[in-house]
Design a protein around this motif. Structure first.
Motif, PDB file in Angstrom:
ATOM      1  N   ALA A   1      38.220  34.678  17.963  1.00 11.58           N
ATOM      2  CA  ALA A   1      38.188  36.088  17.553  1.00 11.58           C
ATOM      3  C   ALA A   1      39.031  36.945  18.489  1.00 11.58           C
ATOM      4  N   ALA A   2      39.645  37.957  17.932  1.00 10.86           N
ATOM      5  CA  ALA A   2      40.454  38.889  18.712  1.00 10.86           C
ATOM      6  C   ALA A   2      39.602  40.013  19.287  1.00 10.86           C
ATOM      7  N   ILE A   3      38.289  39.871  19.172  1.00 12.58           N
ATOM      8  CA  ILE A   3      37.363  40.875  19.684  1.00 12.58           C
ATOM      9  C   ILE A   3      36.385  40.216  20.645  1.00 12.58           C
ATOM     10  N   ASN A   4      36.005  40.944  21.667  1.00 11.23           N
ATOM     11  CA  ASN A   4      35.101  40.453  22.696  1.00 11.23           C
ATOM     12  C   ASN A   4      33.749  41.118  22.484  1.00 11.23           C
ATOM     13  N   VAL A   5      32.803  40.353  21.952  1.00  6.07           N
ATOM     14  CA  VAL A   5      31.475  40.886  21.664  1.00  6.07           C
ATOM     15  C   VAL A   5      30.406  39.939  22.198  1.00  6.07           C
ATOM     16  N   ASP A   6      29.183  40.458  22.305  1.00  6.90           N
ATOM     17  CA  ASP A   6      28.075  39.593  22.692  1.00  6.90           C
ATOM     18  C   ASP A   6      27.546  38.857  21.467  1.00  6.90           C
TER      19      ASP A   6
ATOM     20  N   GLY B   1      27.106  40.865  18.340  1.00 11.43           N
ATOM     21  CA  GLY B   1      28.263  41.573  17.798  1.00 11.43           C
ATOM     22  C   GLY B   1      28.517  42.924  18.438  1.00 11.43           C
ATOM     23  N   VAL B   2      27.897  43.171  19.602  1.00  5.69           N
ATOM     24  CA  VAL B   2      28.039  44.450  20.302  1.00  5.69           C
ATOM     25  C   VAL B   2      29.196  44.365  21.285  1.00  5.69           C
ATOM     26  N   GLY B   3      30.060  45.367  21.246  1.00  8.36           N
ATOM     27  CA  GLY B   3      31.194  45.445  22.152  1.00  8.36           C
ATOM     28  C   GLY B   3      30.880  46.256  23.389  1.00  8.36           C
ATOM     29  N   LEU B   4      31.700  46.112  24.385  1.00  3.81           N
ATOM     30  CA  LEU B   4      31.591  46.843  25.651  1.00  3.81           C
ATOM     31  C   LEU B   4      30.241  46.635  26.333  1.00  3.81           C
ATOM     32  N   GLN B   5      29.593  45.515  26.025  1.00  4.57           N
ATOM     33  CA  GLN B   5      28.292  45.190  26.613  1.00  4.57           C
ATOM     34  C   GLN B   5      27.293  46.341  26.460  1.00  4.57           C
ATOM     35  N   GLY B   6      27.450  47.086  25.367  1.00  2.92           N
ATOM     36  CA  GLY B   6      26.527  48.181  25.074  1.00  2.92           C
ATOM     37  C   GLY B   6      26.896  49.512  25.696  1.00  2.92           C
ATOM     38  N   PHE B   7      28.030  49.585  26.382  1.00  2.00           N
ATOM     39  CA  PHE B   7      28.462  50.856  26.967  1.00  2.00           C
ATOM     40  C   PHE B   7      29.118  51.718  25.894  1.00  2.00           C
TER      41      PHE B   7
ATOM     42  N   HIS C   1      33.387  49.215  14.142  1.00  2.00           N
ATOM     43  CA  HIS C   1      34.829  49.345  13.947  1.00  2.00           C
ATOM     44  C   HIS C   1      35.445  47.978  14.160  1.00  2.00           C
ATOM     45  N   ASN C   2      36.228  47.510  13.197  1.00  2.00           N
ATOM     46  CA  ASN C   2      36.907  46.214  13.279  1.00  2.00           C
ATOM     47  C   ASN C   2      35.964  45.075  13.646  1.00  2.00           C
ATOM     48  N   GLY C   3      34.778  45.090  13.086  1.00  3.76           N
ATOM     49  CA  GLY C   3      33.831  44.000  13.315  1.00  3.76           C
ATOM     50  C   GLY C   3      33.027  44.094  14.593  1.00  3.76           C
ATOM     51  N   ILE C   4      33.167  45.170  15.315  1.00  3.53           N
ATOM     52  CA  ILE C   4      32.437  45.366  16.567  1.00  3.53           C
ATOM     53  C   ILE C   4      31.448  46.508  16.387  1.00  3.53           C
ATOM     54  N   THR C   5      30.219  46.301  16.832  1.00  4.09           N
ATOM     55  CA  THR C   5      29.230  47.377  16.858  1.00  4.09           C
ATOM     56  C   THR C   5      29.251  47.990  18.243  1.00  4.09           C
ATOM     57  N   TYR C   6      29.339  49.299  18.288  1.00  6.54           N
ATOM     58  CA  TYR C   6      29.316  50.015  19.563  1.00  6.54           C
ATOM     59  C   TYR C   6      28.042  50.838  19.652  1.00  6.54           C
ATOM     60  N   HIS C   7      27.538  50.990  20.869  1.00  3.99           N
ATOM     61  CA  HIS C   7      26.381  51.846  21.144  1.00  3.99           C
ATOM     62  C   HIS C   7      26.878  53.117  21.816  1.00  3.99           C
ATOM     63  N   PHE C   8      26.195  54.210  21.571  1.00  2.00           N
ATOM     64  CA  PHE C   8      26.610  55.513  22.102  1.00  2.00           C
ATOM     65  C   PHE C   8      25.454  56.194  22.811  1.00  2.00           C
ATOM     66  N   ALA C   9      25.763  57.016  23.782  1.00  2.00           N
ATOM     67  CA  ALA C   9      24.751  57.730  24.547  1.00  2.00           C
ATOM     68  C   ALA C   9      24.143  58.874  23.748  1.00  2.00           C
ATOM     69  N   SER C  10      24.852  59.328  22.723  1.00  2.86           N
ATOM     70  CA  SER C  10      24.355  60.461  21.933  1.00  2.86           C
ATOM     71  C   SER C  10      24.919  60.400  20.513  1.00  2.86           C
TER      72      SER C  10
ATOM     73  N   TYR D   1      39.141  55.600  20.578  1.00  4.84           N
ATOM     74  CA  TYR D   1      38.130  55.300  21.589  1.00  4.84           C
ATOM     75  C   TYR D   1      37.903  53.811  21.841  1.00  4.84           C
ATOM     76  N   ALA D   2      38.195  52.955  20.886  1.00  8.35           N
ATOM     77  CA  ALA D   2      37.927  51.522  21.037  1.00  8.35           C
ATOM     78  C   ALA D   2      38.786  50.946  22.158  1.00  8.35           C
ATOM     79  N   PRO D   3      38.241  50.010  22.929  1.00 15.23           N
ATOM     80  CA  PRO D   3      39.035  49.415  24.010  1.00 15.23           C
ATOM     81  C   PRO D   3      40.198  48.598  23.455  1.00 15.23           C
ATOM     82  N   GLN D   4      41.262  48.595  24.194  1.00 14.19           N
ATOM     83  CA  GLN D   4      42.466  47.849  23.810  1.00 14.19           C
ATOM     84  C   GLN D   4      42.242  46.355  24.016  1.00 14.19           C
ATOM     85  N   PHE D   5      43.044  45.551  23.370  1.00 15.30           N
ATOM     86  CA  PHE D   5      42.998  44.095  23.456  1.00 15.30           C
ATOM     87  C   PHE D   5      41.611  43.564  23.098  1.00 15.30           C
ATOM     88  N   GLY D   6      40.965  44.226  22.155  1.00 13.26           N
ATOM     89  CA  GLY D   6      39.672  43.768  21.670  1.00 13.26           C
ATOM     90  C   GLY D   6      38.572  43.802  22.710  1.00 13.26           C
TER      91      GLY D   6
END
Length: 165
Positions: A36-41, A44-50, A72-81, A95-100
């Motif tokens: 996969a071109a995306i880095n998830v746990d 399927g959460v990206g940025l380790q929940g950040f 976005h693009n197969g990644i679930t992101y969590h937000f502070a608000s 806002y999504a991190p580059q290079f997946g």
């Protein structure tokens, strides 16, 4: 099913040559077999929940809340608000991190390494991660040059498994 590893490859740049060593991981999941071109746990959460928006607004890594999510693009992101989630959904590519979400220095070195949400930098309005703060220091010695290399390498490695690189 993901093959979860308890260690990751980290770049150690010595005398201008890239060598790789196994170091302890802080990541929740890093699948060296995934193409996969995306880095998830494993969920399927990206940025380790950040929260990806927080890097731009409060200029600091901020743990997100599972009550506020967007994909976005197969990644679930969590937000502070809710507000951060709404900003993201209005312009996720900004806002999504580059290079997946993989390490920018790793990509420059033709590797897919885990991205650490604590080792980050926004450059020209884009979020980049590195595998750890030591590698980030090396990456910051030549951000423009490393990004040029990474942008050239990414199309050829993004669909390969990290263990193949």
């Amino acid at each position: 099913m993901f093959n979860v590893r308890k260690s990751i490859l980290a770049a150690a740049l010595i005398s201008g040559f890239a060598t790789f060593a196994v170091l302890p991981s802080t990541a929740m999941a890093y699948d060296e077999n995934s193409t996969a071109a995306i880095n998830v746990d494993t969920q399927g959460v990206g940025l380790q929940g950040f929260d990806p928006v927080a890097y731009f607004t409060v200029k600091a890594p901020t743990l997100g809340n599972a009550a506020y999510t967007a994909s976005h693009n197969g990644i679930t992101y969590h937000f502070a608000s809710k507000g951060n989630r709404d900003k993201f959904t209005a312009n996720p590519a900004h806002y999504a991190p580059q290079f997946g979400g993989f390490c920018a220095m790793g990509v420059a070195l033709d590797k897919k390494l885990d991205g650490d949400p604590q080792a980050w930098k926004v450059v020209d309005g884009k979020l980049y991660l590195n595998v750890n703060k030591e590698v980030q220091k090396k990456w910051q010695e030549d951000v423009a040059g490393n990004l040029k290399k990474a942008n050239m390498q990414w199309p050829t490695i993004k669909d390969k498994a990290p263990k193949e690189l």
